[in-house]
Design a protein around this motif. Structure first.
Motif, PDB file in Angstrom:
ATOM      1  N   GLU A  68       0.840  -1.202   0.000  1.00 59.14           N
ATOM      2  CA  GLU A  68       0.000   0.000   0.000  1.00 59.14           C
ATOM      3  C   GLU A  68       0.876   1.254   0.000  1.00 59.14           C
ATOM      4  N   GLY A  69       1.925   1.236   0.797  1.00 60.52           N
ATOM      5  CA  GLY A  69       2.839   2.372   0.852  1.00 60.52           C
ATOM      6  C   GLY A  69       3.496   2.633  -0.486  1.00 60.52           C
ATOM      7  N   PHE A  70       3.895   1.565  -1.172  1.00 58.38           N
ATOM      8  CA  PHE A  70       4.489   1.717  -2.499  1.00 58.38           C
ATOM      9  C   PHE A  70       3.510   2.398  -3.444  1.00 58.38           C
ATOM     10  N   ILE A  71       2.272   1.937  -3.447  1.00 56.25           N
ATOM     11  CA  ILE A  71       1.279   2.500  -4.369  1.00 56.25           C
ATOM     12  C   ILE A  71       1.096   3.993  -4.107  1.00 56.25           C
ATOM     13  N   LYS A  72       1.113   4.391  -2.836  1.00 59.96           N
ATOM     14  CA  LYS A  72       0.977   5.820  -2.504  1.00 59.96           C
ATOM     15  C   LYS A  72       2.132   6.638  -3.062  1.00 59.96           C
ATOM     16  N   THR A  73       3.309   6.046  -3.198  1.00 63.31           N
ATOM     17  CA  THR A  73       4.461   6.782  -3.725  1.00 63.31           C
ATOM     18  C   THR A  73       4.402   6.962  -5.238  1.00 63.31           C
ATOM     19  N   THR A  74       3.532   6.225  -5.912  1.00 63.20           N
ATOM     20  CA  THR A  74       3.493   6.264  -7.372  1.00 63.20           C
ATOM     21  C   THR A  74       2.720   7.446  -7.929  1.00 63.20           C
ATOM     22  N   GLY A  75       1.921   8.086  -7.094  1.00 63.19           N
ATOM     23  CA  GLY A  75       1.090   9.183  -7.577  1.00 63.19           C
ATOM     24  C   GLY A  75      -0.199   8.714  -8.236  1.00 63.19           C
ATOM     25  N   LEU A  76      -0.521   7.430  -8.131  1.00 61.72           N
ATOM     26  CA  LEU A  76      -1.776   6.926  -8.685  1.00 61.72           C
ATOM     27  C   LEU A  76      -2.936   7.676  -8.044  1.00 61.72           C
ATOM     28  N   ASP A  77      -3.848   8.144  -8.849  1.00 68.62           N
ATOM     29  CA  ASP A  77      -5.007   8.880  -8.363  1.00 68.62           C
ATOM     30  C   ASP A  77      -5.778   8.039  -7.337  1.00 68.62           C
ATOM     31  N   GLU A  78      -6.025   8.616  -6.163  1.00 70.47           N
ATOM     32  CA  GLU A  78      -6.671   7.875  -5.074  1.00 70.47           C
ATOM     33  C   GLU A  78      -8.084   7.432  -5.424  1.00 70.47           C
ATOM     34  N   LYS A  79      -8.823   8.270  -6.128  1.00 67.57           N
ATOM     35  CA  LYS A  79     -10.190   7.892  -6.512  1.00 67.57           C
ATOM     36  C   LYS A  79     -10.172   6.737  -7.516  1.00 67.57           C
ATOM     37  N   LEU A  80      -9.212   6.765  -8.427  1.00 67.30           N
ATOM     38  CA  LEU A  80      -9.084   5.664  -9.378  1.00 67.30           C
ATOM     39  C   LEU A  80      -8.712   4.384  -8.641  1.00 67.30           C
TER      40      LEU A  80
END
Length: 151
Positions: free
Chosen positions: A22-34
């Motif tokens: 989950e932490g990795f995904i947050k670092t990617t800039g992936l839109d949270e709503k998406l």
């Protein structure tokens, strides 16, 4: 219903691994709503009531429209999703059901028309992460708590 086991207390290390994803995904800039749409759609496919409850609530807190949440399982027939969201939802379905037909080349190309290589990897990691959470929740017997109606 009864939880089969508390995976948090039995294996805290397993939870730490999932939280690192989950932490990795947050670092990617992936839109949270998406990301929430990905989580909801994969959880619908996998039949994970616990995750559906959690992520529909989270999505609402982020300001997602009820109609988009309600119609997510029929996204192909609903005009409320962007072209990018549509290809990401299709990719979510393909990766979640990977044994059926893999990820066809034309789907990969349609997704890549909307995202660069780094975002593609972020999306794949997001799909894999929610699928892992679904499998943990279902196999350990997690279920949503009943909402209390307050009048």
């Amino acid at each position: 219903m009864k939880v089969r086991l508390n995976h948090l207390s039995v294996s805290p290390g397993a939870m730490q691994v999932m939280l690192k994803l989950e932490g990795f995904i947050k670092t990617t800039g992936l839109d949270e709503k998406l990301y929430e749409l990905i989580k909801i759609r994969a959880s619908q496919i996998n039949g994970c009531a616990f995750c559906l409850d959690m992520h529909t609530r989270d999505s609402r807190k982020m300001g997602e429209k009820e109609q988009r949440i309600y119609l997510l399982s029929a996204w192909r027939e609903a005009p409320f999703y962007t072209d990018k969201e549509r290809v990401v939802l299709e990719l979510t379905e393909a990766v979640t059901r990977i044994s059926e037909q893999g990820v066809p080349q034309d789907l990969y190309e349609r997704v890549r028309a909307h995202v660069d290589e780094a975002e593609y990897v972020a999306i794949i990691m997001a799909i894999n992460t929610i699928n892992a959470w679904n499998r943990i929740a279902i196999s350990t017997g997690m279920f949503p708590a009943e909402e209390k109606n307050e009048l």
